[in-house]
Design an enzyme around this catalytic site. Structure first.
Site, PDB file in Angstrom:
ATOM      1  N   ILE A  49      20.520  61.419 -13.539  1.00  0.00           N
ATOM      2  CA  ILE A  49      20.753  62.741 -12.954  1.00  0.00           C
ATOM      3  C   ILE A  49      20.436  63.853 -13.954  1.00  0.00           C
ATOM      4  CG2 ILE A  49      22.415  61.892 -11.272  1.00  0.00           C
ATOM      5  CD1 ILE A  49      24.671  62.822 -13.108  1.00  0.00           C
TER       6      ILE A  49
ATOM      7  N   ARG B  24      29.764  54.655 -30.037  1.00  0.00           N
ATOM      8  CA  ARG B  24      28.411  54.741 -30.570  1.00  0.00           C
ATOM      9  C   ARG B  24      27.582  55.718 -29.735  1.00  0.00           C
ATOM     10  NH1 ARG B  24      24.404  50.504 -32.613  1.00  0.00           N
ATOM     11  NH2 ARG B  24      26.167  49.083 -32.506  1.00  0.00           N
TER      12      ARG B  24
ATOM     13  N   ASN C 222      21.834  58.042 -28.377  1.00  0.00           N
ATOM     14  CA  ASN C 222      20.689  58.904 -28.640  1.00  0.00           C
ATOM     15  C   ASN C 222      21.240  60.244 -29.097  1.00  0.00           C
ATOM     16  OD1 ASN C 222      18.550  60.766 -28.384  1.00  0.00           O
ATOM     17  ND2 ASN C 222      17.575  59.543 -26.786  1.00  0.00           N
TER      18      ASN C 222
ATOM     19  N   GLU D 268      31.012  63.657 -19.629  1.00  0.00           N
ATOM     20  CA  GLU D 268      32.034  64.644 -19.274  1.00  0.00           C
ATOM     21  C   GLU D 268      32.852  65.180 -20.450  1.00  0.00           C
ATOM     22  OE1 GLU D 268      31.469  61.942 -15.826  1.00  0.00           O
ATOM     23  OE2 GLU D 268      32.722  63.663 -15.448  1.00  0.00           O
TER      24      GLU D 268
END
Ligand SMILES: Cc1cc2nc3c(=O)[nH]c(=O)nc-3n(C[C@H](O)[C@H](O)[C@H](O)COP(=O)(O)OP(=O)(O)OC[C@H]3O[C@@H](n4cnc5c(N)ncnc54)[C@H](O)[C@@H]3O)c2cc1C
Ligand code: SF4
Lengths: 338, 733
Positions: free
Chosen positions: B461, B622, B625, B699
């Protein structure tokens, strides 16, 4: 959106002729306001008369030292025009305080003067609104009126005029050149927009079938001591809660001449000759500015949500006049209020 | 392993997106495509008495006007209308009958050869209503609030503890209704093929959710419908449940046996889901040393008359801080509005905002530094379940965030810090969110030229799922990332739930690992059979895929290239699909945390507020990216600025109509409102939660931001604004 006819005017006379031929017709310039209103079914023109290619795009000096600005000069071009930047930086600043870069590229001078209120009820055809549907009532009066007028209101309408450019033009004593079926005429910008009275559906004194051809700026440009301050709910791309155009002529610290116009508080750019007269001859101090603010805001009336505007306007007037007096005008590019 | 995971890898779909090659739901072409335009109800409650579509029907180019009276059949049981994430209740059914349940409800679909014609004809549809009384105002109807579920068992006696506390703070915080306003409009293109099968391109966060829903609503077999949504221009929760336009487009296609596209206008999008307005009542009682004795949190939220939408607003107060006594409840007020839906950090964005403002007020009352107060109540256990966390580096977030922000230089007295005409305020807040994980299946097709296609029904999304799937696959398969192609968001691909709750990173990454292991197993079988193979007899667990080879894990020089292994085995492609299930661990709590620090400058006279600095220190396991992760947090912070200062859906309760249903008047921050944002990822190794230690970032970034800003506004001005957004009029005397 309704179906409509489209005609491209070949010259001003042609535009006037086309307007006269169809009472449901509307001029379209940049389209940034009209098309929005058509999409909401607020405006339902039978015909669009496209004036965007008429030769009304010049900025010219006149022999008496005034500046004549064609009605189709895009807002951006005007704001960045060297003569405006040098001689009328107040106008440049006010334009750049409005809308977004993309909108300013499309918007014309004439369209900007004619833009309609942003009152939410005016935009929503499912609610009563005297301006959209005369006699249906004013939903804002006892509804959501946080951004509504505090000066010059009527029992029929408390809408504001949303233009920033017009506020500077009012302060600069600009003139509006008009052409129509019965010839050409000129009115002061301060007389161009109306107060709502009992005819809130009539925004301006532009007559039926008339077209704005130019605006004219008199020689006095107040290029030394000016400021345009716009207070809004975010730092850019929002309509004014309150805006102030201030221009001073100083002799030392004494005020030779003063102009103050307010946006976001009335159905038209708001000036008070009394307030300006009170400043003349006085020292440029916060006390005198504050007194002028009181005079400007005389007679302010508020509704349930817009009471804060009176005090906000008062403080903004003092701040803007101070900026003008200090020759530190509000920047429209910085992310802060000076 | 680990060539790509953890690095700032650029989005693999970035080029397609910026060049326009990426197609969105409303952009897919189809032969003889028709366009639908929605007619909406303009009343809030009642019945359609007459719906006159004659004039509209007669407009040239109009094919049909579908209404409840003439539409093709729709399922008549609630079960069919309940999607994967539907709340309790009876879901809304567009064009089902003559009942009007909310203002903006779709009541007709005009279908025409082009969009403009449909839009014009829509204005000619005449409706007469029988109007019923209605209510849309949460505050006006507060007394009708009713407990959603049985309240959680209270701890101790919170009322008594609160009443007897040395220092007590209790207040209402009001969060307004907010809309997602994703850049991409809600849109569906329903492509009809001559066999009567449908391909539905839809703006959704879950293609399989929509697929199952449509099959139920239209009584179709799974093979009759395919749903795809390869790119989504932001959704933020608005695409979790099937949006009504997907029903209307499908209805139109079935009625007319042609392809139909329905794109909602920005205004119409306000008739769908939103973050519900809530009144959050928080009570805190403390001993004079700053330890908490009582926490109470009652949330009162809006929902529709037909569904009980409720999210976890109060659970955060329940788990975060140590307190022997506590009581929590969540109440709903049923109003004549459409059902709310999830919106970034649903429940937490609102509930934690109230909690963290209240904590700040308590710190002021205790004359304690706000961080110190939080450290005094710090808990290594989830207080609600009394469970240890798989990992919790919140302490480190406070420390690193405070350090980067310069918190130690803060003068605690309100109105004490200045910069010219501006009052300067520094505030902070805690953020918390869940670290969820779901079963996801992935298919990998490895070809002998060293390319792999990785596919899964999950959506991207805009969060970066394509990219992290490619990163994890490249590492797991030992291939360069350029050799990985990722296919997502097609209902015919391997199973995935809706993309939400921040669970997709962990869930999809581990599914990739699981499928890659199957591939490795097959490769090992092939490689081991090569005469003289260095891997003869090697155990699967002792091998890795690296640099295009299968190799010994401890000695990677014992290697057979993928190409050799497949050639020897006479295999052109290896295709493996694997569903990954996470082990259930009921002994640990799983959460992400953050510490948010904000600086505001408030013009003392004019009340104009600027958020000049935000430092967000995040502990979320972790980080797969660091580039897309940082973008996630920055975007969340910007949204948090909006929640604090700008966002509010304004309704006129006399009409039950939203009066700022457009993005000129519904304010979100613009560039001029955004200054420095510093994102810190705090190391949080976690070998309990899952193999890779992933928790998700979608979030957590917004939670705490509005409270940090509100607290900074208080510190700057001495004014406590508990009704959001904090607009300048609330600061003027
Ligand atoms: C999202 C948004 C934000 C905005 N924010 C601001 C803001 O902050 N400040 C601000 O000042 N403005 C703002 N604007 C308004 C913008 O300035 C106006 O839309 C623009 O100036 C209108 O010019 P136009 O040429 O596009 O007018 P059009 O839309 O073409 O026309 C508007 C009206 O003017 C009439 N008209 C046009 N030219 C003439 C003429 N020569 N003679 C007679 N009548 C004419 C038309 O018939 C029509 O009724 C905003 C607009 C939008 C959409
Ligand atoms: S204020 Fe004017 S424009 Fe607004 S609802 Fe009232 S009459 Fe209409």
């Amino acid at each position: 959106m309704n179906n409509f006819q489209y005609a491209r005017a070949t010259d001003v006379a042609d535009a006037i002729r086309l307007l006269a031929a169809d009472p449901g017709a509307k001029l379209i310039a940049g389209g940034t306001n009209l098309i929005d209103l058509m999409k909401e079914n607020v405006e339902r023109p039978t015909r669009l008369i496209d004036i965007s290619r008429l030769p009304l795009r010049k900025v010219e000096e006149t022999p008496d030292g005034s500046l004549r600005i064609g009605a189709l000069v895009p807002n951006s071009d005007l704001a960045y025009h060297p003569l405006i930047e040098q001689r009328y930086p107040l106008l440049a600043s006010a334009i750049l305080a409005g809308a977004s870069a993309q909108l300013r590229n499309m918007a014309s001078v004439g369209g900007n003067l004619m833009q309609r209120t942003r009152c939410a009820y005016f935009y929503d055809t499912a609610t009563p609104c005297n301006k959209r549907h005369p006699g249906s009532g004013c939903s804002a009066m006892d509804g959501l009126n946080r951004n509504h007028a505090i000066l010059g209101t009527s029992a029929a309408c408390i809408a504001t005029n949303p233009s920033d450019m017009s506020v500077a033009l009012a302060a600069l004593d600009a003139l509006v050149h008009i052409a129509g079926p019965s010839g050409e005429r000129t009115i002061a910008l301060t007389d161009f927009h109306r107060l709502p009275g009992d005819k809130p559906h009539v925004d301006t004194n532009l007559g039926t079938g008339e077209i704005i051809t130019a605006i004219e700026l008199p020689p006095r440009g107040f290029a030394q001591n000016y400021s345009y301050l716009k207070i809004r709910d975010r730092m850019s791309y929002a309509f004014a809660l309150v805006s102030v155009a201030a221009a001073l002529e100083l002799e030392g610290n004494a005020i030779g001449g003063a102009r103050v116009a307010l946006g976001g508080v009335a159905h038209k750019p708001w000036r008070s000759l009394e307030a300006e007269a009170a400043l003349r001859g006085q020292a440029a101090t916060p006390d005198h500015f504050s007194h002028a603010a009181d005079l400007l805001l005389q007679g302010a009336t508020t509704r349930s949500h817009n009471g804060f505007k009176v005090e906000l306007a008062r403080r903004a007037i003092v701040r803007t006049l101070t900026q003008a007096a200090n020759a530190t005008p509000q920047s429209q590019a910085h992310k802060k209020i000076a | 392993m680990n060539a790509y995971v953890g690095t700032p890898t650029s989005r693999v779909d970035g080029r397609a997106k910026v060049t326009g090659a990426a197609k969105y739901a409303g952009e897919f072409p189809a032969d003889r495509l028709l366009h639908g335009f929605v007619v909406e109800a303009t009343i809030s409650c009642g019945r359609i008495v007459r719906l006159d579509t004659n004039t509209a029907q007669q407009v040239k180019g109009v094919l049909d006007v579908l209404t409840h009276a003439n539409r093709p059949p729709l399922a008549d049981k609630d079960e069919a209308w309940k999607d994967e994430v539907a709340p309790d209740g009876s879901p809304f059914r567009p064009l089902y009958d003559d009942t009007i349940r909310f203002n903006g409800q779709p009541i007709a679909l005009v279908v025409a050869e082009d969009w403009e014609t449909a839009k014009f004809a829509a204005t000619l549809v005449r409706v007469e209503y029988e109007q019923h009384g209605f209510a849309t105002d949460l505050e006006g109807e507060r007394s009708n609030a009713a407990e959603k579920d049985k309240p959680h068992k209270p701890r101790g006696d919170a009322a008594a503890a609160l009443a007897g506390a040395d220092v007590r703070h209790e207040a209402d915080y009001v969060i307004p209704t907010e809309h997602h306003n994703p850049m991409e409009l809600y849109a569906t293109t329903a492509v009809w093929d001559d066999n009567g099968k449908l391909t539905i391109y839809d703006k959704t966060q879950g293609v399989q959710n929509v697929h199952k829903f449509l099959c139920g609503v239209f009584d179709k077999k799974p093979d009759d419908i395919r749903v795809a949504s390869p790119y989504v221009g932001g959704a933020f929760g608005s695409g979790l449940r099937p949006q009504y336009q997907v029903v209307l487009a499908t209805l139109g296609a079935l009625a007319l046996k042609r392809s139909v596209r329905v794109v909602l206008t920005r205004q119409q999008m306000y008739g769908l889901g939103y973050r519900p307005m809530t009144i959050e009542r928080v009570g805190l009682g403390a001993k004079s040393d700053g330890t908490l004795d009582a926490i109470t949190h009652e949330a009162i939220a809006v929902t529709s008359r037909y569904e009980d939408f409720a999210r976890n607003d109060t659970g955060w107060a329940e788990q975060l801080y140590k307190s022997p006594n506590s009581r929590f409840s969540h109440k709903l007020v049923h109003l004549d509005v459409s059902t709310p839906c999830d919106m970034r950090a649903p429940g937490a964005a609102s509930g934690v905002c109230a909690l963290e403002c209240a904590m700040d007020e308590l710190a002021v009352a205790l004359k304690l530094d706000p961080i110190e107060l939080r450290l005094k109540c710090y808990s290594d256990h989830d207080q609600s379940e009394n469970l240890p966390y798989t990992s919790k580096q919140l302490r480190e977030c406070y420390a690193r965030g405070a350090d980067a922000f310069g918190w130690s230089r803060r003068n605690p007295a309100p109105r004490s810090m200045r910069d010219g005409k501006d009052l300067v305020g520094w505030g902070m807040a805690t953020g918390v969110w869940e670290a969820l994980q779901m079963p996801v299946a992935v298919r990998i097709v490895l070809t002998s030229n060293g390319h792999a296609e990785v596919s899964c029904a999950a959506s991207d999304i805009g969060t970066g799922t394509y990219t992290i799937v490619a990163q994890v696959a490249a590492d797991a398969l030992g291939l360069p990332i350029e050799n990985i192609s990722v296919r997502l968001a097609d209902s015919s691909l391997p199973q995935a739930p809706v993309e939400g709750g921040s669970w997709m990173a962990a869930s999809s990454a581990h599914a990739v690992l699981a499928a890659a292991e199957e591939v490795r197993k097959e490769l090992l079988g092939l490689a081991g059979k090569i005469p003289g193979s260095p891997l003869a007899g090697a155990k699967l667990a002792d091998t890795v895929l690296i640099d295009g080879s299968i190799a010994g894990a401890s000695d990677t020089s014992r290697a057979v290239s993928i190409a050799d292994a497949m050639r020897h085995g006479g295999v052109e492609r290896i295709e493996k699909e694997k569903l990954n299930q996470f082990d259930e661990d009921k002994k640990h709590a799983r959460n992400t945390h953050s510490a948010v620090f904000a600086e505001v400058k408030v013009d003392e006279e004019l009340g104009v507020i600027r958020v000049t600095r935000v430092v967000s220190a995040v502990a979320a396991g972790r980080i797969l990216n660091t580039k897309t992760g940082r973008s996630q947090i920055m975007g969340s912070v910007v949204w948090g600025i909006g929640m604090a200062l700008h966002e509010e859906t304004v309704m006129d309760h006399r009409f039950g109509r939203i009066m700022n249903a457009n993005i000129a008047e519904y304010h979100i921050p613009v560039n001029a409102d955004v200054h420095d944002i510093d994102v810190i990822f705090v190391d949080e190794p976690d070998n309990r939660i899952n193999k890779l230690g992933i928790k998700g970032l979608g979030e957590i970034g917004i939670v705490g931001v509005p409270a940090a800003i509100a607290n900074a506004v208080y510190h700057a001005t001495g004014k406590r604004i508990r009704r959001f957004p904090i607009t300048l009029d609330k600061l003027l005397d």
